[in-house]
Design a protein around this motif. Structure first.
Motif, PDB file in Angstrom:
ATOM      1  N   GLY A   1      26.998  90.072  26.172  1.00  0.00           N
ATOM      2  CA  GLY A   1      26.344  90.930  25.188  1.00  0.00           C
ATOM      3  C   GLY A   1      25.563  90.133  24.160  1.00  0.00           C
ATOM      4  O   GLY A   1      24.452  90.505  23.778  1.00  0.00           O
ATOM      5  N   THR A   2      26.131  89.001  23.727  1.00  0.00           N
ATOM      6  CA  THR A   2      25.423  88.149  22.770  1.00  0.00           C
ATOM      7  C   THR A   2      24.170  87.555  23.396  1.00  0.00           C
ATOM      8  O   THR A   2      23.110  87.507  22.770  1.00  0.00           O
ATOM      9  N   GLY A   3      24.269  87.107  24.623  1.00  0.00           N
ATOM     10  CA  GLY A   3      23.088  86.573  25.308  1.00  0.00           C
ATOM     11  C   GLY A   3      22.007  87.619  25.487  1.00  0.00           C
ATOM     12  O   GLY A   3      20.819  87.355  25.262  1.00  0.00           O
ATOM     13  N   LEU A   4      22.402  88.821  25.870  1.00  0.00           N
ATOM     14  CA  LEU A   4      21.434  89.910  26.035  1.00  0.00           C
ATOM     15  C   LEU A   4      20.812  90.292  24.701  1.00  0.00           C
ATOM     16  O   LEU A   4      19.600  90.532  24.620  1.00  0.00           O
ATOM     17  N   LEU A   5      21.611  90.299  23.652  1.00  0.00           N
ATOM     18  CA  LEU A   5      21.099  90.614  22.318  1.00  0.00           C
ATOM     19  C   LEU A   5      20.051  89.590  21.877  1.00  0.00           C
ATOM     20  O   LEU A   5      18.994  89.962  21.366  1.00  0.00           O
ATOM     21  N   PHE A   6      20.326  88.310  22.113  1.00  0.00           N
ATOM     22  CA  PHE A   6      19.350  87.280  21.751  1.00  0.00           C
ATOM     23  C   PHE A   6      18.066  87.412  22.570  1.00  0.00           C
ATOM     24  O   PHE A   6      16.974  87.170  22.061  1.00  0.00           O
ATOM     25  N   MET A   7      18.176  87.786  23.834  1.00  0.00           N
ATOM     26  CA  MET A   7      16.974  87.961  24.655  1.00  0.00           C
ATOM     27  C   MET A   7      16.123  89.119  24.147  1.00  0.00           C
ATOM     28  O   MET A   7      14.903  89.013  24.039  1.00  0.00           O
ATOM     29  N   VAL A   8      16.757  90.227  23.803  1.00  0.00           N
ATOM     30  CA  VAL A   8      16.012  91.392  23.318  1.00  0.00           C
ATOM     31  C   VAL A   8      15.390  91.105  21.959  1.00  0.00           C
ATOM     32  O   VAL A   8      14.212  91.397  21.728  1.00  0.00           O
ATOM     33  N   ILE A   9      16.169  90.520  21.062  1.00  0.00           N
ATOM     34  CA  ILE A   9      15.630  90.207  19.732  1.00  0.00           C
ATOM     35  C   ILE A   9      14.518  89.169  19.841  1.00  0.00           C
ATOM     36  O   ILE A   9      13.487  89.286  19.173  1.00  0.00           O
ATOM     37  N   GLY A  10      14.698  88.166  20.684  1.00  0.00           N
ATOM     38  CA  GLY A  10      13.671  87.151  20.851  1.00  0.00           C
ATOM     39  C   GLY A  10      12.378  87.708  21.444  1.00  0.00           C
ATOM     40  O   GLY A  10      11.293  87.214  21.183  1.00  0.00           O
ATOM     41  N   ASN A  11      12.494  88.749  22.227  1.00  0.00           N
ATOM     42  CA  ASN A  11      11.310  89.373  22.822  1.00  0.00           C
ATOM     43  C   ASN A  11      10.566  90.232  21.817  1.00  0.00           C
ATOM     44  O   ASN A  11       9.336  90.217  21.759  1.00  0.00           O
ATOM     45  N   TYR A  12      11.276  90.975  20.994  1.00  0.00           N
ATOM     46  CA  TYR A  12      10.628  91.932  20.086  1.00  0.00           C
ATOM     47  C   TYR A  12      10.334  91.373  18.703  1.00  0.00           C
ATOM     48  O   TYR A  12       9.487  91.899  17.997  1.00  0.00           O
TER      49      TYR A  12
END
Length: 117
Positions: free
Chosen positions: A102-113
Motif C-alpha cells: 500500500g505504501t509503494g502504491l501510494l508513492f507511485m500515485v502521489i509521484g504521478n499526480y
C-alpha cells in the motif's frame, strides 16, 4: 447537480456495482455484507457532496473520476482482506504485506499526480 449526475451516470452505476460485487458474488464474509451496504451509503453521500459543490463543475474530469472511484477501490481491498482472514490467513503477515504494498502504491500515485498539480 443534475447535469453532473447525467455526465457521470455510467461511472456512478459501475462504481456502485463494484462496491456490491463482494456481496453479489459472495466474495466477502457473512459479517461484511452490512459493511458493504455502509460503503454504498458512504459512497452516495460522498458523491452527492462532490456534485453539490459548485467548484467541482470547474474541476478536471480526471480528478472527479478519481474521487468517484476511491471508495470502490477501498471496498475491493476490504473484501479481499476479509476473505483472506476468513480462509485462515495470518493476520499479522497480511497486515504487514498490505502496509508494504500500500505504501509503494501510494508513492507511485502521489509521484504521478504531484507534478501535475
Amino acid at each position: 447537480m443534475k447535469e453532473m449526475i447525467k455526465k457521470y451516470r455510467g461511472s456512478l452505476i459501475s462504481s456502485i456495482l463494484v462496491i456490491l460485487a463482494g456481496v453479489l458474488v459472495g466474495f466477502t464474509s457473512t459479517h461484511g455484507k452490512w459493511i458493504n451496504v455502509l460503503f454504498v451509503v458512504t459512497h452516495c453521500i460522498f458523491v452527492a457532496i462532490i456534485f453539490y459543490d459548485n467548484r467541482s463543475r470547474q474541476q478536471s474530469p480526471k480528478v472527479i473520476g478519481m474521487a468517484i472511484w476511491m471508495i470502490p477501490v477501498i471496498t475491493l481491498l476490504y473484501n479481499g482482506i476479509a476473505r483472506l482472514v476468513n480462509t485462515g490467513a495470518d493476520m499479522e503477515n497480511l497486515f504487514m504485506a498490505f502496509m508494504y504494498y500500500g505504501t509503494g502504491l501510494l508513492f507511485m500515485v502521489i509521484g504521478n499526480y504531484l507534478p501535475k498539480v
